[in-house]
Design a protein around this motif. Structure first.
Motif, PDB file in Angstrom:
ATOM      1  N   ALA A 197      64.356  74.039 113.126  1.00  0.00           N
ATOM      2  CA  ALA A 197      65.543  74.534 113.399  1.00  0.00           C
ATOM      3  C   ALA A 197      65.497  75.686 114.137  1.00  0.00           C
ATOM      4  N   SER A 198      64.541  75.932 114.791  1.00  0.00           N
ATOM      5  CA  SER A 198      64.422  77.630 116.004  1.00  0.00           C
ATOM      6  C   SER A 198      64.729  77.004 116.911  1.00  0.00           C
ATOM      7  N   ASN A 199      64.964  77.930 117.922  1.00  0.00           N
ATOM      8  CA  ASN A 199      65.076  77.520 119.560  1.00  0.00           C
ATOM      9  C   ASN A 199      64.519  78.959 120.329  1.00  0.00           C
ATOM     10  N   LYS A 200      64.526  78.948 121.633  1.00  0.00           N
ATOM     11  CA  LYS A 200      63.709  79.385 122.576  1.00  0.00           C
ATOM     12  C   LYS A 200      63.719  81.251 122.100  1.00  0.00           C
TER      13      LYS A 200
ATOM     14  N   THR B 262      69.570  70.906  96.569  1.00  0.00           N
ATOM     15  CA  THR B 262      69.043  71.443  94.753  1.00  0.00           C
ATOM     16  C   THR B 262      67.675  71.795  95.779  1.00  0.00           C
ATOM     17  N   SER B 263      66.768  70.719  96.253  1.00  0.00           N
ATOM     18  CA  SER B 263      65.617  71.053  97.063  1.00  0.00           C
ATOM     19  C   SER B 263      65.339  71.847  97.241  1.00  0.00           C
ATOM     20  N   THR B 264      64.108  72.800  97.370  1.00  0.00           N
ATOM     21  CA  THR B 264      63.525  74.224  97.601  1.00  0.00           C
ATOM     22  C   THR B 264      63.682  74.094  99.665  1.00  0.00           C
ATOM     23  N   SER B 265      62.375  73.243  99.573  1.00  0.00           N
ATOM     24  CA  SER B 265      62.104  73.189 100.771  1.00  0.00           C
ATOM     25  C   SER B 265      63.650  73.022 101.891  1.00  0.00           C
TER      26      SER B 265
ATOM     27  N   ALA C 228      65.448  67.062 105.423  1.00  0.00           N
ATOM     28  CA  ALA C 228      67.376  66.252 105.908  1.00  0.00           C
ATOM     29  C   ALA C 228      68.029  65.783 105.720  1.00  0.00           C
ATOM     30  N   LEU C 229      68.290  65.317 104.006  1.00  0.00           N
ATOM     31  CA  LEU C 229      69.156  65.189 103.571  1.00  0.00           C
ATOM     32  C   LEU C 229      69.365  66.745 103.231  1.00  0.00           C
ATOM     33  N   ALA C 230      69.356  68.030 103.243  1.00  0.00           N
ATOM     34  CA  ALA C 230      70.327  68.975 102.680  1.00  0.00           C
ATOM     35  C   ALA C 230      70.657  69.276 104.359  1.00  0.00           C
ATOM     36  N   LEU C 231      69.884  69.232 105.557  1.00  0.00           N
ATOM     37  CA  LEU C 231      70.809  69.161 106.175  1.00  0.00           C
ATOM     38  C   LEU C 231      71.913  68.598 106.499  1.00  0.00           C
ATOM     39  N   GLU C 232      71.786  67.191 106.055  1.00  0.00           N
ATOM     40  CA  GLU C 232      73.414  67.070 106.285  1.00  0.00           C
ATOM     41  C   GLU C 232      74.366  66.609 104.843  1.00  0.00           C
ATOM     42  N   ALA C 233      74.221  67.875 103.738  1.00  0.00           N
ATOM     43  CA  ALA C 233      74.485  67.455 102.638  1.00  0.00           C
ATOM     44  C   ALA C 233      76.147  68.553 103.322  1.00  0.00           C
ATOM     45  N   PRO C 234      77.408  68.749 102.756  1.00  0.00           N
ATOM     46  CA  PRO C 234      78.553  69.086 102.724  1.00  0.00           C
ATOM     47  C   PRO C 234      78.248  70.646 102.504  1.00  0.00           C
ATOM     48  N   SER C 235      77.864  70.820 101.720  1.00  0.00           N
ATOM     49  CA  SER C 235      76.971  72.560 102.273  1.00  0.00           C
ATOM     50  C   SER C 235      76.193  72.984 101.091  1.00  0.00           C
TER      51      SER C 235
ATOM     52  N   PHE D 125      65.826  75.412 104.971  1.00  0.00           N
ATOM     53  CA  PHE D 125      66.090  74.510 106.114  1.00  0.00           C
ATOM     54  C   PHE D 125      66.933  74.810 106.187  1.00  0.00           C
ATOM     55  N   ARG D 126      67.223  74.416 104.924  1.00  0.00           N
ATOM     56  CA  ARG D 126      69.274  74.142 104.999  1.00  0.00           C
ATOM     57  C   ARG D 126      69.786  75.795 105.637  1.00  0.00           C
ATOM     58  N   LYS D 127      69.256  77.234 105.208  1.00  0.00           N
ATOM     59  CA  LYS D 127      69.901  77.925 105.300  1.00  0.00           C
ATOM     60  C   LYS D 127      69.597  78.743 106.912  1.00  0.00           C
ATOM     61  N   PHE D 128      68.667  78.482 107.544  1.00  0.00           N
ATOM     62  CA  PHE D 128      67.587  78.842 108.801  1.00  0.00           C
ATOM     63  C   PHE D 128      68.624  78.000 109.759  1.00  0.00           C
TER      64      PHE D 128
END
Length: 250
Positions: free
Chosen positions: A29-32, A151-154, A139-146, A158-161
């Motif tokens: 989820a980062s980049n160079k 609810t998952s802490t991890s 993965a599910l957090a990244l796919e969630a509408p918002s 990663f969604r915020k990041f």
């Protein structure tokens, strides 16, 4: 920003400085720029007389986006690194990864030992062998509408990041489902290059450093007290220790 085609996927990369090369492989989820530019690593290494090559992993940054998990995986992304070395005409190089980038770097060292001089595994300790948790909540957090639906802490972390880095969240979800291949203890023991393992003392993701180093024929530990998975990467002690490590014979 230059780019090249790696088995059908455009891989963007930065190439700065002159001297002995070092490849920098960023985390999930980062980049160079976020992993290596904003944290001062590129400037630090260029000022130390190094040529710095840092790709955006497939699915990340300015590189091509793919939405099939089969197109990802740490061994697959390791081949992107090897092809970039070929593209630039670099026979052998130092390599430093962070988190997922360390796993990718390990596969480069395993599958192409003649191409790797020294390796730094940042942000990944014994989790390289045992795994670093279930990828599905992330993965599910990244796919969630918002973010409010997560609810998952991890997953929330990663969604915020991913939102902060303005990433393609669906590409990242596909990557997450494929990129966490464990490496057996036996295979870790086949990495013969000098290795430094760098883990923050408060890092709850990477796993401890010492058990991984115990498997390596030529490994050492750098602990960063008080640092966690997200804030260890820009640490001054980390930078200075890596510069000293890179000066050693290999």
């Amino acid at each position: 920003m230059p780019a090249f085609n790696s088995d059908g996927i455009d891989i963007a990369y930065l190439d700065e400085g002159e001297g002995e090369p070092i490849f920098l492989i960023h985390g999930f989820a980062s980049n160079k720029n976020v992993n290596w530019g904003y944290t001062g690593w590129v400037d630090t290494l260029v000022k130390a007389g190094r040529r710095v090559i840092a790709p955006d992993n497939r699915g990340h940054g300015e590189s091509g986006k793919v939405y099939d998990p089969e197109a990802y995986g740490a061994p697959t992304m390791a081949e992107d690194v090897r092809r970039l070395m070929d593209h630039l005409g670099i026979e052998r190089s130092d390599i430093m990864g962070y988190s997922m980038g360390s796993r990718i770097s390990a596969f480069v060292a395993l599958n192409h030992p003649d191409r790797v001089k020294r390796v730094i595994f940042g942000g990944l300790g014994y989790g390289m062998v045992t795994g670093t948790g279930d990828p599905e909540p992330i993965a599910l957090a990244l796919e969630a509408p918002s973010l409010d639906d997560v609810t998952s802490t991890s997953g929330r972390m990663f969604r915020k990041f991913a939102e902060q880095t303005k990433s393609d969240r669906l590409a990242l979800a596909a990557c997450m489902r494929a990129s966490r291949q464990r490496i057996s203890a036996e295979d870790v023991g086949r990495i013969t290059a000098p290795v430094m393992v760098v883990v923050g003392g408060e890092d709850t993701i990477s796993g401890p450093a010492q058990p991984l180093v115990d498997l390596l024929p030529n490994g050492r530990v750098l602990d960063l007290p008080g640092r966690d998975h997200m804030n260890a990467v820009g640490n001054k002690v980390y930078k200075q220790s890596v510069l000293e490590f890179l000066k050693e014979e290999a």
